[in-house]
Design a protein around this motif. Structure first.
Motif, PDB file in Angstrom:
ATOM      1  N   LEU A   1      23.792  21.749  53.959  1.00 39.14           N
ATOM      2  CA  LEU A   1      23.429  23.150  53.750  1.00 39.14           C
ATOM      3  C   LEU A   1      24.602  23.941  53.182  1.00 39.14           C
ATOM      4  N   LEU A   2      25.801  23.549  53.522  1.00 39.43           N
ATOM      5  CA  LEU A   2      26.986  24.266  53.072  1.00 39.43           C
ATOM      6  C   LEU A   2      27.349  23.922  51.631  1.00 39.43           C
ATOM      7  N   TRP A   3      27.270  22.649  51.270  1.00 39.32           N
ATOM      8  CA  TRP A   3      27.787  22.201  49.974  1.00 39.32           C
ATOM      9  C   TRP A   3      26.712  21.783  48.967  1.00 39.32           C
ATOM     10  N   GLY A   4      25.481  21.600  49.419  1.00 41.83           N
ATOM     11  CA  GLY A   4      24.433  21.146  48.517  1.00 41.83           C
ATOM     12  C   GLY A   4      23.796  22.276  47.722  1.00 41.83           C
ATOM     13  N   ASP A   5      23.100  21.905  46.658  1.00 38.99           N
ATOM     14  CA  ASP A   5      22.329  22.866  45.869  1.00 38.99           C
ATOM     15  C   ASP A   5      20.974  23.027  46.557  1.00 38.99           C
ATOM     16  N   LEU A   6      20.772  24.152  47.221  1.00 37.90           N
ATOM     17  CA  LEU A   6      19.575  24.353  48.020  1.00 37.90           C
ATOM     18  C   LEU A   6      18.350  24.693  47.178  1.00 37.90           C
ATOM     19  N   GLN A   7      18.511  24.712  45.867  1.00 40.37           N
ATOM     20  CA  GLN A   7      17.377  24.884  44.968  1.00 40.37           C
ATOM     21  C   GLN A   7      16.873  23.544  44.443  1.00 40.37           C
ATOM     22  N   ASN A   8      17.510  22.462  44.885  1.00 38.31           N
ATOM     23  CA  ASN A   8      17.159  21.130  44.413  1.00 38.31           C
ATOM     24  C   ASN A   8      16.103  20.514  45.331  1.00 38.31           C
ATOM     25  N   GLY A   9      14.948  20.172  44.771  1.00 41.72           N
ATOM     26  CA  GLY A   9      13.852  19.629  45.568  1.00 41.72           C
ATOM     27  C   GLY A   9      14.156  18.268  46.162  1.00 41.72           C
ATOM     28  N   PHE A  10      14.921  17.446  45.441  1.00 37.01           N
ATOM     29  CA  PHE A  10      15.252  16.115  45.948  1.00 37.01           C
ATOM     30  C   PHE A  10      16.073  16.214  47.234  1.00 37.01           C
ATOM     31  N   VAL A  11      16.989  17.150  47.284  1.00 38.09           N
ATOM     32  CA  VAL A  11      17.820  17.335  48.480  1.00 38.09           C
ATOM     33  C   VAL A  11      16.943  17.683  49.680  1.00 38.09           C
ATOM     34  N   TRP A  12      16.003  18.610  49.490  1.00 40.64           N
ATOM     35  CA  TRP A  12      15.138  19.020  50.599  1.00 40.64           C
ATOM     36  C   TRP A  12      14.213  17.893  51.031  1.00 40.64           C
ATOM     37  N   ALA A  13      13.691  17.133  50.063  1.00 39.93           N
ATOM     38  CA  ALA A  13      12.777  16.038  50.404  1.00 39.93           C
ATOM     39  C   ALA A  13      13.470  14.994  51.269  1.00 39.93           C
ATOM     40  N   VAL A  14      14.665  14.593  50.865  1.00 38.90           N
ATOM     41  CA  VAL A  14      15.398  13.569  51.612  1.00 38.90           C
ATOM     42  C   VAL A  14      15.898  14.121  52.941  1.00 38.90           C
ATOM     43  N   LEU A  15      16.388  15.350  52.936  1.00 41.13           N
ATOM     44  CA  LEU A  15      16.927  15.946  54.163  1.00 41.13           C
ATOM     45  C   LEU A  15      15.834  16.135  55.208  1.00 41.13           C
ATOM     46  N   LEU A  16      14.687  16.666  54.805  1.00 41.89           N
ATOM     47  CA  LEU A  16      13.608  16.903  55.773  1.00 41.89           C
ATOM     48  C   LEU A  16      13.009  15.595  56.280  1.00 41.89           C
ATOM     49  N   THR A  17      12.971  14.584  55.428  1.00 44.68           N
ATOM     50  CA  THR A  17      12.506  13.263  55.883  1.00 44.68           C
ATOM     51  C   THR A  17      13.457  12.702  56.931  1.00 44.68           C
ATOM     52  N   THR A  18      14.746  12.839  56.680  1.00 43.21           N
ATOM     53  CA  THR A  18      15.760  12.377  57.631  1.00 43.21           C
ATOM     54  C   THR A  18      15.619  13.080  58.973  1.00 43.21           C
ATOM     55  N   LEU A  19      15.465  14.390  58.939  1.00 46.96           N
ATOM     56  CA  LEU A  19      15.341  15.165  60.176  1.00 46.96           C
ATOM     57  C   LEU A  19      14.031  14.839  60.907  1.00 46.96           C
ATOM     58  N   SER A  20      12.960  14.599  60.139  1.00 42.88           N
ATOM     59  CA  SER A  20      11.671  14.261  60.753  1.00 42.88           C
ATOM     60  C   SER A  20      11.748  12.929  61.487  1.00 42.88           C
ATOM     61  N   PHE A  21      12.363  11.939  60.849  1.00 40.06           N
ATOM     62  CA  PHE A  21      12.537  10.644  61.511  1.00 40.06           C
ATOM     63  C   PHE A  21      13.447  10.797  62.731  1.00 40.06           C
ATOM     64  N   GLY A  22      14.450  11.679  62.608  1.00 37.15           N
ATOM     65  CA  GLY A  22      15.308  11.944  63.755  1.00 37.15           C
ATOM     66  C   GLY A  22      14.545  12.549  64.912  1.00 37.15           C
ATOM     67  N   ALA A  23      13.583  13.425  64.608  1.00 36.30           N
ATOM     68  CA  ALA A  23      12.769  14.050  65.659  1.00 36.30           C
ATOM     69  C   ALA A  23      11.889  13.014  66.352  1.00 36.30           C
ATOM     70  N   ILE A  24      11.338  12.078  65.576  1.00 37.16           N
ATOM     71  CA  ILE A  24      10.532  10.998  66.166  1.00 37.16           C
ATOM     72  C   ILE A  24      11.398  10.148  67.095  1.00 37.16           C
ATOM     73  N   GLY A  25      12.597   9.815  66.614  1.00 37.19           N
ATOM     74  CA  GLY A  25      13.519   9.036  67.432  1.00 37.19           C
ATOM     75  C   GLY A  25      13.964   9.780  68.678  1.00 37.19           C
ATOM     76  N   PHE A  26      14.162  11.096  68.546  1.00 40.62           N
ATOM     77  CA  PHE A  26      14.567  11.915  69.685  1.00 40.62           C
ATOM     78  C   PHE A  26      13.498  11.891  70.777  1.00 40.62           C
ATOM     79  N   ALA A  27      12.236  12.010  70.351  1.00 43.43           N
ATOM     80  CA  ALA A  27      11.131  11.963  71.320  1.00 43.43           C
ATOM     81  C   ALA A  27      11.095  10.606  72.016  1.00 43.43           C
ATOM     82  N   ASP A  28      11.343   9.549  71.264  1.00 41.42           N
ATOM     83  CA  ASP A  28      11.348   8.201  71.833  1.00 41.42           C
ATOM     84  C   ASP A  28      12.477   8.052  72.850  1.00 41.42           C
ATOM     85  N   ASP A  29      13.671   8.512  72.486  1.00 41.19           N
ATOM     86  CA  ASP A  29      14.816   8.447  73.398  1.00 41.19           C
ATOM     87  C   ASP A  29      14.564   9.263  74.662  1.00 41.19           C
TER      88      ASP A  29
END
Length: 365
Positions: free
Chosen positions: A93-121
């Motif tokens: 969020l600090l250094w990336g181009d927040l207008q870039n769709g690829f950044v948001w797609a990969v970042l939100l996918t990463t966080l979503s998988f993290g949320a699934i893993g968090f629920a499992d843990d």
């Protein structure tokens, strides 16, 4: 965020050196790596202390595992993946181009998988056993997230290659998948999310191969996002994906910061929170830059760990006998009497070799 601020600032004064530097992906990638590393090192100790206090007994360990493994790991807190995700998120969020769709797609996918893993843990800890979210629910959530990510990345990619799978070493060979491409992306992302999860069984075993893969894909992202470099190295250019080099650099920094506390003997485990999110990130990166098959090379260790589980289960159900002493395969070597550091370091060496093989897929004219 800083990139957007620099864009506005340069409209008023185009001669400010610092703002000019922020326009370069390489500069911001280096800063993202350092930022994530510093955040992880700074937050590591207090986070581990908090996890240890909350979890008390630490991560539940499978009773079927090697006896030495159970004795050494019992009491170690889990959910350390939170440290990776926080460091990664703040840095991107600090250094990336927040207008870039690829950044948001990969970042939100990463966080979503993290949320699934968090629920499992969380469920494993609250129930004090190794049964977390049901397999059907977990896979359903992973498939839904991956399918959405695949569709999003397909939308962002130029139409001439959006639905096609590229092959390493042969630029002109493309496999058209049409409307089935999001399904292919779903399998890739979910597959690697779980592959990293299988690999995360020894101290430092999973995080270093992830860092190596992130380094390789940072280089590939920068090349694929640049028409000149892509043409020279005979890979398909995907405009906009160069910005993913910042994401990869932040992932490297966060991973190294986590390794500081996860190195044998580990003070904390990443848990499913970390392993699922990291695997999902690698899968999403590969789909974004059209290097899905190269990921199978760079992440060959993860593929081998997954195959060992599939082979073990299939053969045991068919014959009642085991191919390996225990699966995933790193436990096989534990059962054979190998010391944990020997297994981990040798697997790291294999990952370095596979990473170099992935870079070797770039072919000069």
């Amino acid at each position: 965020m800083l990139y957007l601020l620099s864009t506005f600032a340069l409209q008023d004064d185009g001669h400010v050196a610092l703002f000019n530097l922020l326009r370069y992906i390489t500069f911001r990638a280096g800063c993202a790596c350092l930022t994530a590393l510093v955040i992880a090192l700074f937050l590591g100790k207090p986070l581990i202390a908090t996890l240890r206090r909350i979890q008390r007994g630490g991560q539940p360990i499978r009773a079927l595992g090697p006896e030495r493994h159970i004795l050494e790991k019992t009491g170690t807190p889990t959910m350390g993946g939170v440290l990776i995700l926080v460091s990664l998120l703040v840095s991107v969020l600090l250094w990336g181009d927040l207008q870039n769709g690829f950044v948001w797609a990969v970042l939100l996918t990463t966080l979503s998988f993290g949320a699934i893993g968090f629920a499992d843990d969380y469920l494993k800890l609250s129930r004090r056993n190794t049964d977390g979210v049901s397999k059907r629910t977990r896979l359903g959530c992973e498939f839904a997230t991956s399918l959405l990510c695949g569709w999003w990345l397909q939308y962002l990619t130029p139409p001439d290659i959006a639905n096609q799978v590229a092959f390493p070493f042969v630029k002109d060979l493309l496999l058209p998948l049409g409307y089935a491409f999001p399904i292919f992306a779903m399998i890739t992302i979910t597959g690697f999310g779980n592959a990293v999860n299988f690999t995360d069984g020894l101290d430092g075993l999973a995080i270093v191969p992830v860092v190596i893969a992130a380094m390789v894909f940072g280089i590939l992202s920068y090349i694929v996002g640049n028409h000149v470099f892509a043409d020279y190295l005979q890979v398909h250019a995907v405009p906009g994906t160069g910005e993913l080099a910042v994401f990869c650099a932040a992932l490297v920094g966060a991973g190294l910061g986590f390794l500081w506390f996860n190195a044998p003997p580990a003070s904390v485990f990443m848990g499913d929170t970390g392993s699922l999110s990291l695997g999902g990130a690698l899968g999403a990166l590969a789909v974004a830059i059209k290097h899905e098959l190269v990921l199978c090379i760079v992440g060959g260790l993860f593929v081998a760990e997954t195959l060992s589980v599939i082979i073990q289960v299939f053969w045991y159900k068919r014959t009642g006998r085991r191919v390996f002493l225990m699966a995933p395969i790193h436990h096989h070597f534990e059962k054979k009497g190998w010391a944990e550091p020997k297994i981990v370091i040798r697997f790291w060496i294999i990952s370095v070799i596979l990473g170099l093989c992935g870079l070797a897929t770039l072919k000069l004219r």
